[in-house]
Enzyme design. Sequence first.
Site, mmCIF file in Angstrom:
data_model
loop_
_atom_site.group_PDB
_atom_site.id
_atom_site.type_symbol
_atom_site.label_atom_id
_atom_site.label_comp_id
_atom_site.label_asym_id
_atom_site.label_seq_id
_atom_site.Cartn_x
_atom_site.Cartn_y
_atom_site.Cartn_z
ATOM 1 N N CYS A 52 0.890 -6.226 -4.437
ATOM 2 C CA CYS A 52 0.531 -6.365 -5.949
ATOM 3 C C CYS A 52 0.610 -7.935 -6.727
ATOM 4 C CB CYS A 52 1.731 -5.873 -6.418
ATOM 5 S SG CYS A 52 3.443 -5.857 -5.668
ATOM 6 N N HIS B 17 8.160 -4.753 -6.867
ATOM 7 C CA HIS B 17 6.610 -4.369 -7.525
ATOM 8 C C HIS B 17 6.411 -5.069 -8.429
ATOM 9 C CE1 HIS B 17 2.431 -2.952 -8.780
ATOM 10 N NE2 HIS B 17 2.546 -1.369 -9.287
ATOM 11 N N ASP C 22 -1.045 -3.409 -14.655
ATOM 12 C CA ASP C 22 -0.823 -3.518 -13.272
ATOM 13 C C ASP C 22 -2.609 -3.250 -12.799
ATOM 14 O OD1 ASP C 22 -0.013 -3.410 -10.922
ATOM 15 O OD2 ASP C 22 1.281 -1.569 -11.335
#
Length: 295
Positions: A80, A117, A137
Amino acid sequence: MNEDLDYGWQGELLDLPAYLKRIGYDGDLAPTAATLRELHRAHVASIPFENLEIMLGRPIDLSLDAVQAKLVERPRGGYCFEHNRLFAAVLERLGYEVTAMVGRVMLGSARLRPMTHALLHVRPPEQPRDEPGWLSDVGFGAGPMEPLRFVDGEEVFQDGWGFRLQRGRTVTTWDPPTVNWEMHQTVEGGGWGLRHTFALNETFRLDFDVLNYYVATNPRSPFTARPFTQKFTPDALYVVDGTTLTITRPDGSSDRRVLRPEELPAVLAEHFAIVLDAADASRLIGFVRERVLGD
């Protein structure tokens, strides 16, 4: 030359044509909601999620040069912090308002989990301020294919995959309190499962560096213990977790098989477009034999 004070995402240093070629995008680049959706979809479908550098004994470098070299030029994937570091630079270069955040990956857990994250809050420059922004995302590995509007409880289905953003309980005693947001996704057997939570608190590049160091090096981090790769497409989610390959479809059906360590390089090439050279393939096989299987 202006001093870099660690604000912003260095979009001016991005090799935008190389990135667009990597994701196969040749559409409109005007900073609109429509462009954001198309770029997001192209990125997710093109660049896999993976943590293999840790297994190969190399650090995860979040400098823009390093992230471009790995995710765009080699081409490989990342997790991420790498994905959203790159995508933030892309969006900033195109003129979007980009604010980073960090969340807690819950995956249905009731226990508090650390903030590991990275996510992005994105707003097109011409969008009225009273309209909701977008949760972007590209770095979770399992979608969404397109960004989600910050509308409490709105459910969206993208190619059969379901996602929902909703306000959660407050997470501080400050007045006014900080509001937690929750990302839910459809789960096997029907219904919704909590995936991660986050608050609308701005995070910067140097915060990514600190959190990335924990994720990449701490023995308690799940990413230091075994290879974990994901590729999300409209038709299927492909996951290698240790030595298990799982292919899940939007209707919830799935196939699973256990791999021999020697099969991993071929599976990575076939399903994730991750092609390791002979030396790295050997290192990965050795790591899995020793650390995952205990041989």
